[in-house]
Design a protein around this motif. Sequence first.
Motif, PDB file in Angstrom:
ATOM      1  N   THR A   1       0.834  -1.210   0.000  1.00 12.25           N
ATOM      2  CA  THR A   1       0.000   0.000   0.000  1.00 12.25           C
ATOM      3  C   THR A   1       0.866   1.256   0.000  1.00 12.25           C
ATOM      4  O   THR A   1       0.499   2.259  -0.610  1.00 12.25           O
ATOM      5  CB  THR A   1      -0.968   0.035   1.201  1.00 12.25           C
ATOM      6  OG1 THR A   1      -0.220  -0.003   2.418  1.00 12.25           O
ATOM      7  CG2 THR A   1      -1.951  -1.115   1.136  1.00 12.25           C
TER       8      THR A   1
ATOM      9  N   GLN B   1       1.957   1.670  -3.556  1.00 11.72           N
ATOM     10  CA  GLN B   1       0.846   2.167  -4.370  1.00 11.72           C
ATOM     11  C   GLN B   1       0.696   3.673  -4.204  1.00 11.72           C
ATOM     12  O   GLN B   1       0.496   4.405  -5.174  1.00 11.72           O
ATOM     13  CB  GLN B   1      -0.452   1.466  -3.993  1.00 11.72           C
ATOM     14  CG  GLN B   1      -0.529   0.043  -4.450  1.00 11.72           C
ATOM     15  CD  GLN B   1      -1.753  -0.674  -3.882  1.00 11.72           C
ATOM     16  OE1 GLN B   1      -2.327  -0.274  -2.872  1.00 11.72           O
ATOM     17  NE2 GLN B   1      -2.142  -1.760  -4.540  1.00 11.72           N
ATOM     18  N   SER B   2       0.804   4.132  -2.977  1.00 12.49           N
ATOM     19  CA  SER B   2       0.706   5.565  -2.711  1.00 12.49           C
ATOM     20  C   SER B   2       1.865   6.328  -3.347  1.00 12.49           C
ATOM     21  O   SER B   2       1.678   7.412  -3.900  1.00 12.49           O
ATOM     22  CB  SER B   2       0.681   5.793  -1.194  1.00 12.49           C
ATOM     23  OG  SER B   2       0.652   7.154  -0.903  1.00 12.49           O
TER      24      SER B   2
ATOM     25  N   ALA C   1       9.209   5.867  -5.981  1.00 15.55           N
ATOM     26  CA  ALA C   1       8.523   4.570  -5.994  1.00 15.55           C
ATOM     27  C   ALA C   1       9.408   3.496  -6.623  1.00 15.55           C
ATOM     28  O   ALA C   1       9.478   2.374  -6.124  1.00 15.55           O
ATOM     29  CB  ALA C   1       7.201   4.676  -6.749  1.00 15.55           C
TER      30      ALA C   1
ATOM     31  N   TRP D   1       3.582   5.443  -6.013  1.00 17.18           N
ATOM     32  CA  TRP D   1       3.446   5.460  -7.462  1.00 17.18           C
ATOM     33  C   TRP D   1       2.540   6.588  -7.926  1.00 17.18           C
ATOM     34  O   TRP D   1       2.704   7.119  -9.021  1.00 17.18           O
ATOM     35  CB  TRP D   1       2.930   4.113  -7.979  1.00 17.18           C
ATOM     36  CG  TRP D   1       4.023   3.096  -8.104  1.00 17.18           C
ATOM     37  CD1 TRP D   1       4.273   2.062  -7.253  1.00 17.18           C
ATOM     38  CD2 TRP D   1       5.033   3.030  -9.111  1.00 17.18           C
ATOM     39  NE1 TRP D   1       5.383   1.362  -7.668  1.00 17.18           N
ATOM     40  CE2 TRP D   1       5.865   1.925  -8.816  1.00 17.18           C
ATOM     41  CE3 TRP D   1       5.326   3.792 -10.237  1.00 17.18           C
ATOM     42  CZ2 TRP D   1       6.963   1.578  -9.602  1.00 17.18           C
ATOM     43  CZ3 TRP D   1       6.413   3.433 -11.018  1.00 17.18           C
ATOM     44  CH2 TRP D   1       7.209   2.339 -10.698  1.00 17.18           C
ATOM     45  N   GLU D   2       1.571   6.960  -7.091  1.00 16.60           N
ATOM     46  CA  GLU D   2       0.655   8.045  -7.446  1.00 16.60           C
ATOM     47  C   GLU D   2       1.293   9.411  -7.273  1.00 16.60           C
ATOM     48  O   GLU D   2       0.921  10.360  -7.958  1.00 16.60           O
ATOM     49  CB  GLU D   2      -0.611   7.956  -6.598  1.00 16.60           C
ATOM     50  CG  GLU D   2      -1.438   6.725  -6.886  1.00 16.60           C
ATOM     51  CD  GLU D   2      -2.571   6.531  -5.890  1.00 16.60           C
ATOM     52  OE1 GLU D   2      -2.778   7.413  -5.022  1.00 16.60           O
ATOM     53  OE2 GLU D   2      -3.245   5.497  -5.965  1.00 16.60           O
ATOM     54  N   SER D   3       2.274   9.537  -6.370  1.00 12.85           N
ATOM     55  CA  SER D   3       2.819  10.850  -6.079  1.00 12.85           C
ATOM     56  C   SER D   3       4.235  11.077  -6.591  1.00 12.85           C
ATOM     57  O   SER D   3       4.557  12.172  -7.038  1.00 12.85           O
ATOM     58  CB  SER D   3       2.782  11.110  -4.566  1.00 12.85           C
ATOM     59  OG  SER D   3       3.581  10.147  -3.900  1.00 12.85           O
ATOM     60  N   ASP D   4       5.101  10.071  -6.547  1.00 10.53           N
ATOM     61  CA  ASP D   4       6.496  10.259  -6.938  1.00 10.53           C
ATOM     62  C   ASP D   4       7.027   8.969  -7.561  1.00 10.53           C
ATOM     63  O   ASP D   4       7.435   8.049  -6.850  1.00 10.53           O
ATOM     64  CB  ASP D   4       7.325  10.656  -5.708  1.00 10.53           C
ATOM     65  CG  ASP D   4       8.738  11.090  -6.056  1.00 10.53           C
ATOM     66  OD1 ASP D   4       9.202  10.795  -7.182  1.00 10.53           O
ATOM     67  OD2 ASP D   4       9.380  11.722  -5.203  1.00 10.53           O
ATOM     68  N   VAL D   5       7.039   8.909  -8.866  1.00  7.32           N
ATOM     69  CA  VAL D   5       7.399   7.687  -9.580  1.00  7.32           C
ATOM     70  C   VAL D   5       8.866   7.313  -9.338  1.00  7.32           C
ATOM     71  O   VAL D   5       9.174   6.139  -9.141  1.00  7.32           O
ATOM     72  CB  VAL D   5       7.106   7.825 -11.092  1.00  7.32           C
ATOM     73  CG1 VAL D   5       7.599   6.617 -11.871  1.00  7.32           C
ATOM     74  CG2 VAL D   5       5.625   8.027 -11.315  1.00  7.32           C
TER      75      VAL D   5
END
Length: 152
Positions: free
Chosen positions: A47, A50-51, A60, A53-57
């Motif tokens: 999780t 996942q978070s 991540a 990946w949405e904010s800082d690739v």
Amino acid sequence: MNLFLKIANLSLIVLFPIAWFAPMLRAGVLGGMMPYFFDLNEISVITGLQSLWESDVFLALLVTFFAIFAPYMKTIGLALIHFHLLHRKVLPVLHWLGRLAMADIFLVALYLVVAKGIGVGTVQTAWGLYLFTGCILASLAISFATEKKRTP
């Protein structure tokens, strides 16, 4: 000893994925003027990724490598060495991967310190943090024992 190392290392192949999905932290924010906290969300490695990946690739990708690929590649590499399918000369590379895998434990510890220092919420450790840390430490111990073991 050789059989013990094989079994211990093979068990990590099963335990690592469990640790990735297990709750590592429970976090929540102060619920108004109430003296207790509401909605403690469970955070696992997956999780958290996942978070990210949405904010800082880029971050991540880095954490995915440290938390998932480095320890798992090391575990598989050690298994291949234990079953004589990979030459022992790669042990220094596997040892290096183990050091990278420990980086995410320190990252989680840093998050804990920062979150507790802010004082606007609560962060509680969960059993997955101990399982994940135990897997990383067991992997280091297995690697160390494998390095010390003479070639048959």
